[in-house]
Design a protein around this motif. Structure first.
Motif, PDB file in Angstrom:
ATOM      1  N   GLY A 136     -14.047   1.564   3.726  1.00 22.60           N
ATOM      2  CA  GLY A 136     -12.786   0.898   4.010  1.00 22.60           C
ATOM      3  C   GLY A 136     -12.212   1.264   5.353  1.00 22.60           C
ATOM      4  N   PRO A 137     -11.486   0.354   5.979  1.00 26.96           N
ATOM      5  CA  PRO A 137     -10.857   0.636   7.265  1.00 26.96           C
ATOM      6  C   PRO A 137      -9.749   1.660   7.126  1.00 26.96           C
ATOM      7  CG  PRO A 137     -10.076  -1.456   6.411  1.00 26.96           C
ATOM      8  CD  PRO A 137     -11.183  -1.001   5.501  1.00 26.96           C
ATOM      9  N   GLY A 138      -9.723   2.592   8.068  1.00 30.77           N
ATOM     10  CA  GLY A 138      -8.662   3.591   8.071  1.00 30.77           C
ATOM     11  C   GLY A 138      -8.729   4.545   6.901  1.00 30.77           C
ATOM     12  N   ALA A 139      -9.928   4.823   6.403  1.00 30.92           N
ATOM     13  CA  ALA A 139     -10.050   5.725   5.270  1.00 30.92           C
ATOM     14  C   ALA A 139      -9.412   7.061   5.578  1.00 30.92           C
ATOM     15  CB  ALA A 139     -11.527   5.920   4.917  1.00 30.92           C
ATOM     16  N   GLY A 140      -8.607   7.544   4.652  1.00 32.86           N
ATOM     17  CA  GLY A 140      -7.949   8.821   4.823  1.00 32.86           C
ATOM     18  C   GLY A 140      -6.662   8.746   5.610  1.00 32.86           C
ATOM     19  N   GLN A 141      -6.349   7.603   6.212  1.00 33.56           N
ATOM     20  CA  GLN A 141      -5.146   7.496   7.023  1.00 33.56           C
ATOM     21  C   GLN A 141      -4.198   6.418   6.514  1.00 33.56           C
ATOM     22  OE1 GLN A 141      -6.238   7.084  11.124  1.00 33.56           O
ATOM     23  NE2 GLN A 141      -7.728   8.732  11.030  1.00 33.56           N
ATOM     24  N   ALA A 142      -4.588   5.668   5.543  1.00 38.30           N
ATOM     25  CA  ALA A 142      -3.755   4.614   4.983  1.00 38.30           C
ATOM     26  C   ALA A 142      -4.025   4.541   3.493  1.00 38.30           C
ATOM     27  CB  ALA A 142      -4.058   3.273   5.659  1.00 38.30           C
ATOM     28  N   PRO A 143      -3.143   3.955   2.719  1.00 38.39           N
ATOM     29  CA  PRO A 143      -3.383   3.855   1.283  1.00 38.39           C
ATOM     30  C   PRO A 143      -4.670   3.114   0.976  1.00 38.39           C
ATOM     31  CG  PRO A 143      -1.101   3.324   1.807  1.00 38.39           C
ATOM     32  CD  PRO A 143      -1.828   3.424   3.109  1.00 38.39           C
ATOM     33  N   ALA A 144      -5.488   3.686   0.112  1.00 36.72           N
ATOM     34  CA  ALA A 144      -6.725   3.028  -0.278  1.00 36.72           C
ATOM     35  C   ALA A 144      -6.420   1.855  -1.199  1.00 36.72           C
ATOM     36  CB  ALA A 144      -7.640   4.029  -0.994  1.00 36.72           C
ATOM     37  N   SER A 145      -7.326   0.876  -1.211  1.00 35.85           N
ATOM     38  CA  SER A 145      -7.174  -0.223  -2.141  1.00 35.85           C
ATOM     39  C   SER A 145      -7.334   0.304  -3.558  1.00 35.85           C
ATOM     40  CB  SER A 145      -8.235  -1.288  -1.850  1.00 35.85           C
ATOM     41  OG  SER A 145      -9.530  -0.777  -2.131  1.00 35.85           O
ATOM     42  N   GLY A 146      -6.897  -0.502  -4.544  1.00 32.22           N
ATOM     43  CA  GLY A 146      -7.012  -0.064  -5.927  1.00 32.22           C
ATOM     44  C   GLY A 146      -8.436   0.223  -6.325  1.00 32.22           C
ATOM     45  N   GLU A 147      -9.366  -0.601  -5.850  1.00 30.31           N
ATOM     46  CA  GLU A 147     -10.773  -0.404  -6.201  1.00 30.31           C
ATOM     47  C   GLU A 147     -11.310   0.895  -5.625  1.00 30.31           C
ATOM     48  OE1 GLU A 147     -15.128  -2.591  -5.585  1.00 30.31           O
ATOM     49  OE2 GLU A 147     -13.287  -3.546  -4.869  1.00 30.31           O
ATOM     50  N   LEU A 148     -11.014   1.163  -4.345  1.00 30.73           N
ATOM     51  CA  LEU A 148     -11.489   2.396  -3.731  1.00 30.73           C
ATOM     52  C   LEU A 148     -10.862   3.613  -4.394  1.00 30.73           C
ATOM     53  CD1 LEU A 148     -11.616   1.671   0.114  1.00 30.73           C
ATOM     54  CD2 LEU A 148     -13.519   2.152  -1.427  1.00 30.73           C
ATOM     55  N   ALA A 149      -9.569   3.536  -4.692  1.00 34.67           N
ATOM     56  CA  ALA A 149      -8.896   4.658  -5.352  1.00 34.67           C
ATOM     57  C   ALA A 149      -9.503   4.930  -6.720  1.00 34.67           C
ATOM     58  CB  ALA A 149      -7.404   4.367  -5.474  1.00 34.67           C
ATOM     59  N   ASP A 150      -9.826   3.872  -7.459  1.00 32.36           N
ATOM     60  CA  ASP A 150     -10.458   4.042  -8.771  1.00 32.36           C
ATOM     61  C   ASP A 150     -11.846   4.655  -8.633  1.00 32.36           C
ATOM     62  OD1 ASP A 150      -8.292   3.039 -10.136  1.00 32.36           O
ATOM     63  OD2 ASP A 150      -9.061   0.995 -10.227  1.00 32.36           O
TER      64      ASP A 150
END
Length: 560
Positions: free
Chosen positions: A97-111
């Motif tokens: 994902g773009p900006g990993a670690g610097q912006a809120p992750a999408s629901g799918e990535l967070a899951d």
């Protein structure tokens, strides 16, 4: 109720971060029971020992993040496959994902990240500590595949073998709570709630207690752990690939903590903004200012003004972030307007870098103010003095604030400005730079100027030095605000209410019919001989070997 207090490099160690706040909280909530679960920072911290613990602390369990003697069992083929799959999925969710670690992750990535994290925890619960497995060739290869996968950041794809080994070692330490035996019915599963004294690794045991046993999690951050990690990963700390990979991991971990916590309690609006940017739900955030002991400042704050009307005071830890260089340049302009003005700098260096910075400040002060003698053949005094607390010139912290007509804060980076709050308790007018939570703390009771602007700082100081009536009004208003908002009592009352709110909505225990039972740990469970404790998986050898020992036998000792 029973509270599981989670710390990393903090309470109950003498040199622990946020130790004073945790100790005041525990002592102020004597109607509750506390079990402390502490991750130690290094050998020196353990050797220094613990603070004296109050009777409401029933048990302390500790584990080191800095070393281990138990690599854990050798995993079989099936367990190694599960490790590779779960760890690889965790890392893929970190780098995707773009900006990993610097912006809120999408629901799918967070899951994906959360599910992989809990699968690793379940593997550790079934197979034993994963300490060695997370540093094994299997783990390094999983990291390498994640870094080379399509969609991984460019900096991750450039990681070399030494970078991968460095990141692997760091991730094993950050994930070490997965291997602890803290999640059984005789430990965190018996708590009514977990209270993490910071985010990140300290909150990870709370995430696992929530996952395994449904124990609700409260996270307090007076200094945002993620921000501290970012600052620690500066250009001189590690290679670019290492910095990018670790920043991404800690960003995902922070987002998972913020997503799963029932309530977040930042210490100020500055920390609150960081949490919201990382995906925290605004409805679950309660700002709770740090509780400060006002008693030691009462005599100065309520007594007659004994200050020198021409003296400015700066108090704090000496380090580059405090920007004393700008303060000294500002004072040079102040002296041109007010030749009798003096500046007292009170503090000690934070570390070796602070020692070097103090030497630089002393040299600059000698250069800017070379000689204050009236005659050609006389030796004069420098109008800038550097003092420490406890000497004949400054016997106590309260005396440091009492000696000045105006207290100055010149920082370029600041979280919660402790020295500013202390000056307010002392009834002093203040001039501060607009950083961190400064404006939130002082309200309209002091003057605020932009950081790194010596001229603006000088003008504000001169304004107050020339107007004693305004200084008195601002000082009285500052003390009234501090007593109303920043005292220990307000902090303890706020957390007592939050504890009740969480347990009323998220009871861990239920009776035979499924009805909730708040505070369901019965009194007889603590009486010896009444109940038989359930068998639990043995803890790793490097963790506290005797989790059931009474605190009274160990409080204040550094050995286990």
């Amino acid at each position: 109720m029973r509270i599981g207090l989670l710390t990393e490099g903090g309470y109950p160690y003498v040199s622990g971060d946020a130790g004073i706040w945790c100790d005041r909280l525990v002592r102020g909530l004597g109607q509750h029971e506390f079990d402390v679960y502490a991750l130690s920072r290094d050998h020196d911290q353990e050797r220094a020992g613990w603070v004296t613990l109050p009777p409401q602390v029933h048990r302390v369990r500790t584990a080191p993040l800095w070393t281990t003697e138990d690599e854990g069992p050798a995993l079989g083929r099936r367990a190694r496959r599960r490790l590779a799959e779960s760890y690889g999925e965790l890392l893929a969710a970190v780098w995707s994902g773009p900006g990993a670690g610097q912006a809120p992750a999408s629901g799918e990535l967070a899951d994906r990240f959360g599910n992989a994290l809990y699968r690793l925890a379940e593997l550790a619960r079934e197979e034993g500590p994963l300490t060695g497995a997370l540093r094994s060739e299997t783990a390094v290869r999983a990291l390498e595949r994640a870094c080379r996968a399509p969609g991984a950041p460019h900096t991750a794809r450039e990681a070399r073998v030494p970078d991968l080994l460095t990141v692997t070692d760091h991730l094993e330490r950050a994930l070490r709570p997965l291997s602890l035996g803290w999640y059984g019915d005789d430990a965190l599963a018996a708590a009514d709630l977990c209270h993490a004294a910071s985010g990140g690794t300290a909150a990870l045991p709370g995430l696992l207690a929530r996952h395994f046993s449904g124990v609700p999690l409260l996270v307090t951050e007076y200094g945002v752990q993620l921000r501290s990690r970012y600052l620690a990963l500066g250009p001189d700390a590690a290679a670019p690939a290492v910095r990018a990979l670790l920043a991404a991991f800690h960003g995902r971990l922070a987002a998972e903590v913020y997503r799963r916590a029932e309530i977040l309690t930042p210490g100020n609006a500055h920390a609150r903004r960081w949490q919201e940017r990382c995906g925290a739900d605004r409805a679950r955030i309660r700002t709770v200012h740090p509780g400060m002991d006002a008693a030691r400042f009462t005599e100065v704050g309520e007594g007659p003004d004994r200050s020198d009307p021409g003296t400015l005071v700066w108090v704090g830890r000496i380090e580059p972030a405090k920007d004393l260089i700008s303060l000294l340049h500002a004072f040079a302009e102040i002296r041109r307007e007010e030749p009798a003005a003096r500046l007292r700098i009170v503090g000690v260096p934070a570390d070796a870098e602070g020692e070097a910075y103090l030497g630089h400040c002393r040299a600059l002060a000698a250069q800017l103010f070379p000689d204050e003698a009236e005659g050609v053949h006389e030796v004069g005094d420098n109008p800038v003095s550097f003092d420490g607390i406890g000497g004949p010139e400054v016997p106590s912290l309260a005396e440091a604030y009492a000696s000045g007509a105006v207290v100055v804060l010149s920082s370029v980076v600041e979280g919660f400005p402790v020295s500013l709050a202390e000056a307010m308790f002392c009834g002093r007018a203040t001039v501060s730079t607009d950083v961190g939570a400064v404006v939130e703390v002082i309200g309209g009771t002091g003057l605020v100027v932009p950081p790194r602007n010596p001229r603006a700082l000088a003008e504000a100081c001169v304004t107050l030095l020339r107007d004693p009536e305004r200084r008195a009004r601002l000082g009285a208003a500052a003390r009234a605000r501090a007593v109303e908002l920043l005292g220990v009592e307000q902090n303890i009352t706020a957390f007592h209410g939050i504890y009740l709110e969480i347990v009323s909505h998220c009871p861990v225990h239920r009776d035979d019919t499924g009805e909730p039972l708040p505070f369901a740990t019965p009194a007889e469970i603590h009486a010896p001989g009444r109940l038989t404790a359930p068998a639990a998986r043995p803890a790793p050898a490097w963790a506290d070997p005797d989790p059931s020992r009474p605190v009274a036998a160990t409080a204040g000792k550094g050995t286990r």
